[in-house]
Design an enzyme around this catalytic site. Sequence first.
Site, PDB file in Angstrom:
ATOM      1  N   LYS A 298      -7.574   1.649  -2.819  1.00  0.00           N
ATOM      2  CA  LYS A 298      -7.355   1.184  -1.313  1.00  0.00           C
ATOM      3  C   LYS A 298      -7.437   2.149  -0.411  1.00  0.00           C
ATOM      4  O   LYS A 298      -7.721   1.942   0.792  1.00  0.00           O
ATOM      5  CB  LYS A 298      -5.772   0.801  -1.524  1.00  0.00           C
ATOM      6  CG  LYS A 298      -5.153   0.365  -0.365  1.00  0.00           C
ATOM      7  CD  LYS A 298      -5.629  -1.001   0.328  1.00  0.00           C
ATOM      8  CE  LYS A 298      -5.021  -1.395   1.827  1.00  0.00           C
ATOM      9  NZ  LYS A 298      -5.571  -2.416   2.417  1.00  0.00           N
TER      10      LYS A 298
ATOM     11  N   LYS B 164       0.355   4.989   8.366  1.00  0.00           N
ATOM     12  CA  LYS B 164       1.045   5.230   7.079  1.00  0.00           C
ATOM     13  C   LYS B 164      -0.148   5.314   5.971  1.00  0.00           C
ATOM     14  O   LYS B 164      -0.083   6.069   5.232  1.00  0.00           O
ATOM     15  CB  LYS B 164       1.859   3.859   6.728  1.00  0.00           C
ATOM     16  CG  LYS B 164       2.145   3.763   5.256  1.00  0.00           C
ATOM     17  CD  LYS B 164       2.912   2.471   5.233  1.00  0.00           C
ATOM     18  CE  LYS B 164       2.218   1.077   5.081  1.00  0.00           C
ATOM     19  NZ  LYS B 164       1.291   0.913   3.675  1.00  0.00           N
TER      20      LYS B 164
ATOM     21  N   THR C 234       0.969  -1.316  -0.119  1.00  0.00           N
ATOM     22  CA  THR C 234       0.048   0.041  -0.127  1.00  0.00           C
ATOM     23  C   THR C 234       0.881   1.201  -0.102  1.00  0.00           C
ATOM     24  O   THR C 234       1.596   1.369   0.892  1.00  0.00           O
ATOM     25  CB  THR C 234      -0.719  -0.086   1.107  1.00  0.00           C
ATOM     26  OG1 THR C 234      -1.778  -1.264   1.250  1.00  0.00           O
ATOM     27  CG2 THR C 234      -1.877   1.193   1.250  1.00  0.00           C
TER      28      THR C 234
HETATM   29  P1  NAP Z   1       5.828  -6.844   7.205  1.00  0.00           P
HETATM   30  O1  NAP Z   1       5.230  -8.054   7.597  1.00  0.00           O
HETATM   31  O2  NAP Z   1       6.482  -5.697   7.885  1.00  0.00           O
HETATM   32  O3  NAP Z   1       6.701  -7.185   5.944  1.00  0.00           O
HETATM   33  C1  NAP Z   1       7.400  -6.109   4.960  1.00  0.00           C
HETATM   34  C2  NAP Z   1       8.317  -6.857   4.008  1.00  0.00           C
HETATM   35  O4  NAP Z   1       8.858  -5.741   3.476  1.00  0.00           O
HETATM   36  C3  NAP Z   1       9.526  -7.606   4.779  1.00  0.00           C
HETATM   37  O5  NAP Z   1       9.596  -8.627   4.005  1.00  0.00           O
HETATM   38  C4  NAP Z   1      10.438  -6.535   4.781  1.00  0.00           C
HETATM   39  O6  NAP Z   1      11.810  -7.041   4.617  1.00  0.00           O
HETATM   40  C5  NAP Z   1      10.141  -5.855   3.288  1.00  0.00           C
HETATM   41  N1  NAP Z   1      10.755  -4.461   3.384  1.00  0.00           N
HETATM   42  C6  NAP Z   1      10.444  -3.252   4.016  1.00  0.00           C
HETATM   43  N2  NAP Z   1      11.177  -2.472   3.418  1.00  0.00           N
HETATM   44  C7  NAP Z   1      12.093  -2.910   2.870  1.00  0.00           C
HETATM   45  C8  NAP Z   1      13.138  -2.370   1.995  1.00  0.00           C
HETATM   46  N3  NAP Z   1      13.304  -1.031   2.087  1.00  0.00           N
HETATM   47  N4  NAP Z   1      14.058  -3.169   1.454  1.00  0.00           N
HETATM   48  C9  NAP Z   1      13.822  -4.458   1.455  1.00  0.00           C
HETATM   49  N5  NAP Z   1      12.756  -5.129   1.865  1.00  0.00           N
HETATM   50  C10 NAP Z   1      11.867  -4.286   2.536  1.00  0.00           C
HETATM   51  O7  NAP Z   1       4.404  -5.987   6.363  1.00  0.00           O
HETATM   52  P2  NAP Z   1       3.144  -6.947   6.007  1.00  0.00           P
HETATM   53  O8  NAP Z   1       2.010  -6.747   6.760  1.00  0.00           O
HETATM   54  O9  NAP Z   1       3.339  -8.052   5.179  1.00  0.00           O
HETATM   55  O10 NAP Z   1       2.626  -5.540   4.816  1.00  0.00           O
HETATM   56  C11 NAP Z   1       3.266  -5.346   3.700  1.00  0.00           C
HETATM   57  C12 NAP Z   1       2.328  -4.627   2.851  1.00  0.00           C
HETATM   58  O11 NAP Z   1       1.156  -4.827   2.643  1.00  0.00           O
HETATM   59  C13 NAP Z   1       2.517  -3.055   3.366  1.00  0.00           C
HETATM   60  O12 NAP Z   1       2.122  -2.055   2.516  1.00  0.00           O
HETATM   61  C14 NAP Z   1       1.072  -3.085   4.122  1.00  0.00           C
HETATM   62  O13 NAP Z   1       0.506  -1.834   4.277  1.00  0.00           O
HETATM   63  C15 NAP Z   1       0.345  -3.819   3.139  1.00  0.00           C
HETATM   64  N6  NAP Z   1      -1.047  -4.487   3.945  1.00  0.00           N
HETATM   65  C16 NAP Z   1      -0.859  -5.104   4.934  1.00  0.00           C
HETATM   66  C17 NAP Z   1      -1.853  -5.981   5.572  1.00  0.00           C
HETATM   67  C18 NAP Z   1      -1.743  -6.584   6.850  1.00  0.00           C
HETATM   68  O14 NAP Z   1      -2.776  -6.763   7.415  1.00  0.00           O
HETATM   69  N7  NAP Z   1      -0.488  -6.818   7.394  1.00  0.00           N
HETATM   70  C19 NAP Z   1      -3.173  -5.902   4.728  1.00  0.00           C
HETATM   71  C20 NAP Z   1      -3.201  -5.276   3.431  1.00  0.00           C
HETATM   72  C21 NAP Z   1      -2.166  -4.479   3.181  1.00  0.00           C
HETATM   73  P3  NAP Z   1      12.438  -7.529   6.036  1.00  0.00           P
HETATM   74  O15 NAP Z   1      12.002  -8.802   6.122  1.00  0.00           O
HETATM   75  O16 NAP Z   1      13.821  -7.459   5.926  1.00  0.00           O
HETATM   76  O17 NAP Z   1      12.206  -6.461   7.008  1.00  0.00           O
END
Ligand code: NAP
Length: 307
Positions: free
Chosen positions: A169, A237, A94
């Site tokens: 979104k 965010k 997102t």
């Molecule tokens: P998360 O568990 O924190 O995972 C984030 C991922 O991105 C990790 O693999 C992280 O790597 C990687 N990452 C972040 N910054 C990076 C960078 N600069 N370089 C390389 N890798 C990077 O987050 P998530 O919950 O999966 O969410 C991911 C996305 O989906 C977000 O944009 C969020 O808003 C969206 N989303 C989330 C949900 C939810 O319920 N969680 C629902 C809908 C949408 P590392 O492992 O090295 O940290």
Amino acid sequence: MANEPLGFVGLGVMGGAMAKHLAEKGHRLTVWNRTPAKAEPLRGRAEIAETLEDVTRTARIILLCVSRTEDVLELVHRMAVTAQSDTLFVDHSTIAPRAARELAASLHDKGLHLLDAPVTGGSIGAQSGTLIAFCGGREEDFDRARPYLEAYTRTARLVGGAGAGQMMKMANQIAVCLTLLSMAECLSFADKAGLDLQACIELIGSGAGGSWSLQNYGPKAVVGDYTPGFSVANQQKDLRYALEAAREVKASLPGSALVHQLLAALENAGEGERATTALIEVLRSLSGQPTAIASISTRASLGNRET
Ligand code: NAP
């Protein structure tokens, strides 16, 4: 079966589950994660790339699910240097709609393509493969990506050109944050009024005041379970991007701005990793009730002092 070699970058809570579905469906998949340990569960089912650039050597469609706008820009610009011509990036993160539009234009100039495809459905939807993806971009890119999105979505729909998926979104996050406020305000009032909160969820939840938030977050709010799920930091965010997008289209978002300010109380107190359900504690604090989160309880405890 569509059979283009795939890449997946960002194996966090959402991306890890999506990549697993792709691997289980038998797609040719190369994965990369900044923290290598998170790729290990896919060993044997997907190729694990040592570097980000390695993904671009085999993959023709590269899906990613990372965190913020700046993370997506950094990674996609890096991959664009070594990507094969006609590579399609599908971004499930997102991010700000304007950034998605600008990124698509800059990739297009290089003979590369971007489909913005943020999702809703949370970690449970990712694990069960029932996400909804809002897609923005060219029709031919959507058609190319769709067979793979089917591995982890129940609906993937093209809603407009570049950036439109992120705009949809934003609209989703506006609805989500307002039903969250509705749940939190209803239950904190009911608590102060001495009502039975389980009865409140049951009776109100089945009528005009009911919502997904009341039914699913309500029971957690009642027992003070604030383990994410969807964190305050992530919601903040998304609301920053939504408020930015509202300025862009000259729309007014008074309700979302209010939720953004209320959640800031949690962020400012260092509680950003809690589930958004913790919003109820901010409202409890404003009503002078004791809260389960010590760092935001000042007001209530001052109010209770007999000085
Ligand atoms: P998360 O568990 O924190 O995972 C984030 C991922 O991105 C990790 O693999 C992280 O790597 C990687 N990452 C972040 N910054 C990076 C960078 N600069 N370089 C390389 N890798 C990077 O987050 P998530 O919950 O999966 O969410 C991911 C996305 O989906 C977000 O944009 C969020 O808003 C969206 N989303 C989330 C949900 C939810 O319920 N969680 C629902 C809908 C949408 P590392 O492992 O090295 O940290």
